[in-house]
Design a protein around this motif. Sequence first.
Motif, mmCIF file in Angstrom:
data_model
loop_
_atom_site.group_PDB
_atom_site.id
_atom_site.type_symbol
_atom_site.label_atom_id
_atom_site.label_comp_id
_atom_site.label_asym_id
_atom_site.label_seq_id
_atom_site.Cartn_x
_atom_site.Cartn_y
_atom_site.Cartn_z
ATOM 1 N N MET A 1 5.955 14.871 48.796
ATOM 2 C CA MET A 1 5.503 15.806 47.703
ATOM 3 C C MET A 1 4.056 16.633 47.079
ATOM 4 N N PRO A 2 3.636 15.530 47.382
ATOM 5 C CA PRO A 2 2.006 15.829 46.998
ATOM 6 C C PRO A 2 1.975 17.157 48.474
ATOM 7 N N ASP A 3 1.964 16.377 49.094
ATOM 8 C CA ASP A 3 1.170 17.142 51.119
ATOM 9 C C ASP A 3 1.520 18.751 50.613
ATOM 10 N N THR A 4 2.937 18.997 49.568
ATOM 11 C CA THR A 4 3.445 20.658 49.196
ATOM 12 C C THR A 4 2.567 21.167 48.167
ATOM 13 N N ILE A 5 2.679 20.915 47.838
ATOM 14 C CA ILE A 5 1.399 20.894 45.965
ATOM 15 C C ILE A 5 0.531 21.036 46.653
ATOM 16 N N SER A 6 0.075 20.643 47.835
ATOM 17 C CA SER A 6 -2.388 20.292 48.407
ATOM 18 C C SER A 6 -1.696 21.551 49.275
ATOM 19 N N ASN A 7 -1.106 22.000 50.257
ATOM 20 C CA ASN A 7 -0.840 23.177 50.601
ATOM 21 C C ASN A 7 -0.755 24.536 50.432
ATOM 22 N N MET A 8 0.684 24.372 49.320
ATOM 23 C CA MET A 8 0.421 25.380 48.327
ATOM 24 C C MET A 8 -0.279 25.684 47.400
ATOM 25 N N TRP A 9 -1.530 25.303 46.776
ATOM 26 C CA TRP A 9 -2.815 25.137 46.670
ATOM 27 C C TRP A 9 -3.740 25.582 47.799
ATOM 28 N N THR A 10 -3.718 25.605 48.821
ATOM 29 C CA THR A 10 -4.972 25.931 49.587
ATOM 30 C C THR A 10 -4.386 27.066 50.142
ATOM 31 N N ILE A 11 -3.206 27.429 50.323
ATOM 32 C CA ILE A 11 -2.477 28.814 50.763
ATOM 33 C C ILE A 11 -3.618 30.111 49.170
ATOM 34 N N ILE A 12 -2.760 29.452 47.999
ATOM 35 C CA ILE A 12 -2.993 29.931 46.765
ATOM 36 C C ILE A 12 -4.786 29.864 47.116
ATOM 37 N N LYS A 13 -6.016 29.374 47.125
ATOM 38 C CA LYS A 13 -7.503 29.406 46.710
ATOM 39 C C LYS A 13 -7.968 30.695 48.455
ATOM 40 N N ASN A 14 -7.016 30.218 49.667
ATOM 41 C CA ASN A 14 -7.189 30.925 50.782
ATOM 42 C C ASN A 14 -7.378 32.739 50.626
ATOM 43 N N ARG A 15 -6.179 32.572 50.015
ATOM 44 C CA ARG A 15 -5.619 33.929 48.796
ATOM 45 C C ARG A 15 -7.119 35.045 48.793
ATOM 46 N N LEU A 16 -7.031 34.034 47.345
ATOM 47 C CA LEU A 16 -7.980 34.300 46.058
ATOM 48 C C LEU A 16 -9.454 34.349 46.794
ATOM 49 N N GLN A 17 -9.776 34.235 47.828
ATOM 50 C CA GLN A 17 -10.926 34.341 48.344
ATOM 51 C C GLN A 17 -11.748 35.669 49.383
ATOM 52 N N GLN A 18 -9.845 36.294 49.829
ATOM 53 C CA GLN A 18 -9.756 36.768 51.197
ATOM 54 C C GLN A 18 -10.431 38.113 49.353
ATOM 55 N N GLY A 19 -9.207 38.830 48.669
ATOM 56 C CA GLY A 19 -9.858 39.787 47.526
ATOM 57 C C GLY A 19 -8.553 40.317 47.925
ATOM 58 N N TYR A 20 -9.023 41.900 47.654
ATOM 59 C CA TYR A 20 -8.068 42.868 48.102
ATOM 60 C C TYR A 20 -7.986 43.557 49.442
ATOM 61 N N ARG A 21 -6.865 43.712 50.047
ATOM 62 C CA ARG A 21 -7.182 43.765 51.220
ATOM 63 C C ARG A 21 -6.593 45.013 51.796
ATOM 64 N N THR A 22 -6.057 45.631 50.515
ATOM 65 C CA THR A 22 -5.737 47.501 51.383
ATOM 66 C C THR A 22 -6.328 48.217 51.064
ATOM 67 N N GLN A 23 -6.313 49.350 52.425
ATOM 68 C CA GLN A 23 -7.696 50.381 52.793
ATOM 69 C C GLN A 23 -7.461 51.124 51.919
ATOM 70 N N ALA A 24 -8.837 51.854 51.598
ATOM 71 C CA ALA A 24 -8.628 53.476 50.537
ATOM 72 C C ALA A 24 -8.346 54.311 52.160
#
Length: 258
Positions: A1-24
């Motif tokens: 369970m702790p590994d699952t939570i850690s992986n989830m937060w890693t995914i969320i962190k990476n997604r936030l770092q990517q920012g807005y991805r849709t091209q104008a």
Amino acid sequence: MPDTISNMWTIIKNRLQQGYRTQAFPPREPLPVPFRGRPVIDPARCQSGCQACANACPTHALTTHPLTIDLGRCLFCQDCVAACPDGAITYSQDYRLAASRREDLRLRDAEIPKVHRLEEQMRTLFGRSLKLRAVCAGSCNGCDLELQALNNVVFDLSRFGIQCVASPRHADGLIITGPVTTRMRLALEKTFAAVPDPKIVIAIGACAINGGPFEGSPAVCNGADAVIPVDLYIPGCPPHPLTILDGFLRLLGRLKDR
């Protein structure tokens, strides 16, 4: 369970770092240097009359006297650029290639093909919600992959109210890729008949427009308009997602006239 939570937060962190991805759209920044957009012909530089460019073209997209390029046949391979001793042909970064009429794809200089908007009644009907059924009529899947890319987070086709559907009976029109093989002709005709009226047809890629490198083969019909009427031609081998999107939106009257 702790590994699952850690992986989830890693995914969320990476997604936030990517920012807005849709091209104008239209793009606000220049496209990458390797991008091959609309070919530009400079008649003033064509002095030798050697026909080297026409002889080098694998699909006979170039003719001389006057120097003309047929975008419906062009594979954007740049063999003509390498062959021309005068530098009369270059490839721009202009992704606007679509045309409503087949003859408008034949260019003699730096002109841009024309897309005529649908009639007002059809724009009112399709303008805010356009459903399209894709038909692979014998393609190599290159155009199909670019079409599929329109649904990713970068291009996000659905933000414009345009979606691909599974059944022609739920569609407002067809997208056709491939040269329409003789074995696919009947299937395409039946699919076209199953789309409710009024409907539109869009041919994507050199194969769907003119047969591409297979033109003249007894195994193909040399493009979609040999079988059913076409409302929009989008050149390329394959066309870039921006080129496809530009054609869609101009047909719907969602972009200003050129």
